[in-house]
Design an enzyme around this catalytic site. Structure first.
Site, PDB file in Angstrom:
ATOM      1  CB  SER A 210      -1.019   0.007   1.109  1.00  0.00           C
ATOM      2  OG  SER A 210      -0.043   0.003   2.302  1.00  0.00           O
TER       3      SER A 210
ATOM      4  CB  SER B 150       7.266   6.271  16.928  1.00  0.00           C
ATOM      5  OG  SER B 150       7.489   7.432  16.685  1.00  0.00           O
TER       6      SER B 150
ATOM      7  CE1 TYR C 293       2.794   5.846  12.697  1.00  0.00           C
ATOM      8  CE2 TYR C 293       3.652   7.814  14.189  1.00  0.00           C
ATOM      9  CZ  TYR C 293       3.934   6.541  13.293  1.00  0.00           C
ATOM     10  OH  TYR C 293       5.038   5.822  13.029  1.00  0.00           O
TER      11      TYR C 293
ATOM     12  CE  LYS D 294       3.942   3.128  14.740  1.00  0.00           C
ATOM     13  NZ  LYS D 294       4.210   1.676  14.056  1.00  0.00           N
TER      14      LYS D 294
HETATM   15  P1  NAD Z   1       6.796   2.593   4.977  1.00  0.00           P
HETATM   16  O1  NAD Z   1       5.388   3.111   4.606  1.00  0.00           O
HETATM   17  O2  NAD Z   1       7.963   2.806   3.850  1.00  0.00           O
HETATM   18  O3  NAD Z   1       6.662   0.962   5.081  1.00  0.00           O
HETATM   19  C1  NAD Z   1       5.527   0.490   5.842  1.00  0.00           C
HETATM   20  C2  NAD Z   1       5.201  -0.914   5.060  1.00  0.00           C
HETATM   21  O4  NAD Z   1       4.114  -1.397   5.413  1.00  0.00           O
HETATM   22  C3  NAD Z   1       4.919  -0.429   3.572  1.00  0.00           C
HETATM   23  O5  NAD Z   1       5.460  -1.398   2.768  1.00  0.00           O
HETATM   24  C4  NAD Z   1       3.389  -0.722   3.511  1.00  0.00           C
HETATM   25  O6  NAD Z   1       3.089  -1.140   1.975  1.00  0.00           O
HETATM   26  C5  NAD Z   1       3.030  -1.958   4.574  1.00  0.00           C
HETATM   27  N1  NAD Z   1       1.881  -2.026   5.009  1.00  0.00           N
HETATM   28  C6  NAD Z   1       1.012  -0.955   5.452  1.00  0.00           C
HETATM   29  N2  NAD Z   1      -0.205  -1.342   5.892  1.00  0.00           N
HETATM   30  C7  NAD Z   1       0.040  -2.734   5.577  1.00  0.00           C
HETATM   31  C8  NAD Z   1      -1.086  -3.665   5.709  1.00  0.00           C
HETATM   32  N3  NAD Z   1      -2.343  -3.580   6.409  1.00  0.00           N
HETATM   33  N4  NAD Z   1      -0.729  -5.031   5.708  1.00  0.00           N
HETATM   34  C9  NAD Z   1       0.630  -5.215   5.054  1.00  0.00           C
HETATM   35  N5  NAD Z   1       1.679  -4.407   4.702  1.00  0.00           N
HETATM   36  C10 NAD Z   1       1.212  -3.141   5.205  1.00  0.00           C
HETATM   37  O7  NAD Z   1       7.248   3.000   6.568  1.00  0.00           O
HETATM   38  P2  NAD Z   1       8.614   2.958   7.368  1.00  0.00           P
HETATM   39  O8  NAD Z   1       9.081   4.434   7.362  1.00  0.00           O
HETATM   40  O9  NAD Z   1       9.511   1.921   6.855  1.00  0.00           O
HETATM   41  O10 NAD Z   1       8.191   2.510   8.637  1.00  0.00           O
HETATM   42  C11 NAD Z   1       8.148   1.152   9.086  1.00  0.00           C
HETATM   43  C12 NAD Z   1       7.662   1.347  10.300  1.00  0.00           C
HETATM   44  O11 NAD Z   1       8.355   1.969  11.344  1.00  0.00           O
HETATM   45  C13 NAD Z   1       6.052   1.806  10.587  1.00  0.00           C
HETATM   46  O12 NAD Z   1       5.253   1.150  11.605  1.00  0.00           O
HETATM   47  C14 NAD Z   1       6.101   3.217  11.257  1.00  0.00           C
HETATM   48  O13 NAD Z   1       5.049   3.692  11.495  1.00  0.00           O
HETATM   49  C15 NAD Z   1       7.436   2.966  11.979  1.00  0.00           C
HETATM   50  N6  NAD Z   1       8.042   4.324  12.204  1.00  0.00           N
HETATM   51  C16 NAD Z   1       8.471   4.977  10.977  1.00  0.00           C
HETATM   52  C17 NAD Z   1       9.113   6.292  11.353  1.00  0.00           C
HETATM   53  C18 NAD Z   1       9.665   7.020  10.429  1.00  0.00           C
HETATM   54  O14 NAD Z   1       9.845   8.233  10.367  1.00  0.00           O
HETATM   55  N7  NAD Z   1       9.918   6.437   8.941  1.00  0.00           N
HETATM   56  C19 NAD Z   1       9.282   6.649  12.730  1.00  0.00           C
HETATM   57  C20 NAD Z   1       9.110   5.920  13.836  1.00  0.00           C
HETATM   58  C21 NAD Z   1       8.281   4.759  13.571  1.00  0.00           C
HETATM   59  N1  UFG Z   2      10.147  20.389   9.257  1.00  0.00           N
HETATM   60  C1  UFG Z   2      10.193  21.463   8.590  1.00  0.00           C
HETATM   61  N2  UFG Z   2       9.951  21.724   7.157  1.00  0.00           N
HETATM   62  C2  UFG Z   2       9.327  20.428   6.783  1.00  0.00           C
HETATM   63  C3  UFG Z   2       9.290  19.204   7.232  1.00  0.00           C
HETATM   64  C4  UFG Z   2       9.790  19.251   8.777  1.00  0.00           C
HETATM   65  O1  UFG Z   2      10.746  22.481   8.980  1.00  0.00           O
HETATM   66  O2  UFG Z   2       8.789  20.332   5.539  1.00  0.00           O
HETATM   67  C5  UFG Z   2      10.597  20.286  10.691  1.00  0.00           C
HETATM   68  C6  UFG Z   2       9.644  20.008  11.715  1.00  0.00           C
HETATM   69  O3  UFG Z   2       9.050  21.111  11.887  1.00  0.00           O
HETATM   70  C7  UFG Z   2      10.726  19.123  12.893  1.00  0.00           C
HETATM   71  C8  UFG Z   2      11.622  18.591  12.021  1.00  0.00           C
HETATM   72  O4  UFG Z   2      11.712  19.221  10.914  1.00  0.00           O
HETATM   73  O5  UFG Z   2      11.010  20.324  13.498  1.00  0.00           O
HETATM   74  C9  UFG Z   2      11.491  17.152  11.733  1.00  0.00           C
HETATM   75  O6  UFG Z   2      10.237  16.921  11.204  1.00  0.00           O
HETATM   76  P1  UFG Z   2       9.833  15.479  10.454  1.00  0.00           P
HETATM   77  O7  UFG Z   2       8.385  15.728   9.980  1.00  0.00           O
HETATM   78  O8  UFG Z   2      10.947  15.056   9.879  1.00  0.00           O
HETATM   79  O9  UFG Z   2       9.834  14.548  11.870  1.00  0.00           O
HETATM   80  P2  UFG Z   2       9.046  14.642  13.172  1.00  0.00           P
HETATM   81  O10 UFG Z   2      10.020  14.714  14.256  1.00  0.00           O
HETATM   82  O11 UFG Z   2       7.973  15.560  13.166  1.00  0.00           O
HETATM   83  O12 UFG Z   2       8.404  13.192  13.081  1.00  0.00           O
HETATM   84  C10 UFG Z   2       8.967  11.993  12.670  1.00  0.00           C
HETATM   85  C11 UFG Z   2       8.123  10.987  12.026  1.00  0.00           C
HETATM   86  C12 UFG Z   2       6.965  10.568  13.221  1.00  0.00           C
HETATM   87  C13 UFG Z   2       7.647  10.167  14.441  1.00  0.00           C
HETATM   88  C14 UFG Z   2       8.847  10.981  15.004  1.00  0.00           C
HETATM   89  C15 UFG Z   2       9.499  10.332  16.006  1.00  0.00           C
HETATM   90  O13 UFG Z   2       7.155  11.576  11.068  1.00  0.00           O
HETATM   91  O14 UFG Z   2       6.292   9.495  12.584  1.00  0.00           O
HETATM   92  O15 UFG Z   2       9.502  11.425  13.807  1.00  0.00           O
HETATM   93  O16 UFG Z   2      10.061   9.253  15.532  1.00  0.00           O
HETATM   94  F1  UFG Z   2       6.793   9.572  15.294  1.00  0.00           F
END
Ligand code: NAD
Ligand code: UFG
Length: 337
Positions: free
Chosen positions: A34, A122, A146, A150
């Protein structure tokens, strides 16, 4: 050992596949695609010269999970929706996909007696920090659906362990994952306008977007912009390999995965300019709803429990992001990998 990665075709999952394959594990990816494409896995196979077993499936499909989990030793559970803003607009989708989906996965695991899981949590579960650096004991309070999914999943895992202490559960609380594999052929491939800072900066550098909106310069931080603990995705992927290794004994532990260092938005902009040789145009905008000033980890528990510490600094994070971006300006739709 056979490892089952839900969401393994995504950004963090694909990088974890590389580290698992290099460490000698067999990898099965279960993903509904997705928010990803199978191209990421083809490229992982190219990097490692090893094969991945891929199953297109949804974590809400218990029957498919049950048949797919045969022969598996442990699960790394990445699958989930992750856009904070979208979760406010579509809470039911988030609770259904992330929370209900995880319950379905856990039921299938229970039925198949696969009781080892690493879960992607997260730093968002800490909410607005009461103290810094954030330790795992910091109170948990979330501000959006979101984050709520978590936290709910963490609580479900803790309750599950209380009810049956033969489970082995690692809850990894990621800080801000950025960067890409050194090869430049796998990386983060956001659909549409990126929500997160690093992919936005790199799209400005490559000319896909005109300028970065900096959300607020009046925070109580050294330069007024938000401070975060950016963690290289390859370091993060390696933490998963370590987290699997401690699942030989029953447990339920939450562990921060960060570097322990905070960098501001403008520091990241400067670092990216150095790495790419490109000027990043930006303008200061109002604060983004729900953002906090500063967030960084105390990374001691990961060191003690996993024997893991982050190795890569912001220079490498920016260089690797840039290599991926310049080689793949349209992400996995680019054909020159
Ligand atoms: P991503 O979207 O690249 O990967 C998530 C994957 O899950 C995708 O490949 C998607 O197709 C799959 N997916 C979603 N819903 C599904 C379902 N119902 N069944 C099967 N597959 C499904 O995201 P990511 O950045 O790789 O994040 C991975 C995990 O880490 C997520 O749970 C996310 O919440 C968590 N996380 C990410 C960040 C970040 O900033 N990237 C920070 C903290 C936590
Ligand atoms: N920021 C900007 N401009 C942008 C995007 C972000 O100034 O276009 C700033 C934000 O205000 C923040 C910093 O850059 O100060 C980081 O922002 P991100 O959106 O990259 O990351 P966040 O810390 O807001 O959140 C991320 C993930 C969340 C996760 C969190 C902690 O998006 O899912 O880190 O792991 F929960």
């Amino acid at each position: 050992m056979d490892i089952f990665l839900t969401g393994g075709a995504g950004y963090i999952g694909s990088h974890t596949c590389v580290e698992l394959l290099n460490a000698g594990y067999n990898v099965t990816v279960y993903d509904n695609l997705s928010n990803s494409s199978q191209e990421s896995l083809k490229r992982v196979e190219k990097i490692t010269s090893k094969k991945i077993r891929f199953i297109r499936g949804d974590i809400k499909d218990e029957q498919k999970l049950i048949s797919s989990l045969s022969g598996m030793d442990a699960v790394i559970h990445f699958a989930g929706l992750k856009a904070v803003g979208e979760s406010v607009l579509k809470p039911l989708e988030y609770y259904d996909n992330n929370t209900a989906g995880t319950i379905t996965l856990l039921k299938a695991m229970q039925k198949k007696e696969v009781k080892k899981i690493v879960f992607s949590s997260s730093a968002t579960v800490y909410g607005e920090p009461l103290f810094l650096p954030l330790t795992e004991e910091h109170p948990l309070r979330v501000t959006n659906p979101y984050g709520q999914t978590k936290l709910m999943i963490e609580e479900i895992l803790r309750d599950l362990y209380k009810s049956d202490d033969s489970w082995a559960i690692s809850i990894l609380r990621y800080f801000n994952p950025v960067g890409a594999h050194k090869s430049g052929i796998i990386g983060e491939d956001p659909q549409g306008v990126p929500n997160n800072l690093m992919p936005f900066i790199s799209q400005v550098a490559v000319g896909k977007r005109d300028e970065l909106n900096v959300f607020g310069d009046d925070y109580d931080t050294p330069d007024g912009t938000g401070v975060r603990d950016y963690i290289h995705v390859v370091d993060l992927a390696k933490a998963h390999v370590k987290a699997l290794q401690i699942l030989d004994k029953p447990k339920c532990e939450a562990i921060n995965i960060g570097t322990g260092n905070g960098y501001s938005v403008l520091e990241m902009v400067k670092a990216f300019e150095r790495a790419s040789g490109k000027k990043i145009a930006y303008k200061i905008m109002p604060r983004r709803d729900g953002d906090i000033a500063t967030c960084y980890a105390k990374a001691q528990k990961a060191k003690e429990m996993l024997g893991w510490t982050a190795q890569k600094g912001i220079e490498e994070m920016c260089e690797d992001t840039w290599r991926w971006q310049i080689n793949n300006p349209d992400g996995y739709k680019s054909t020159n990998a």
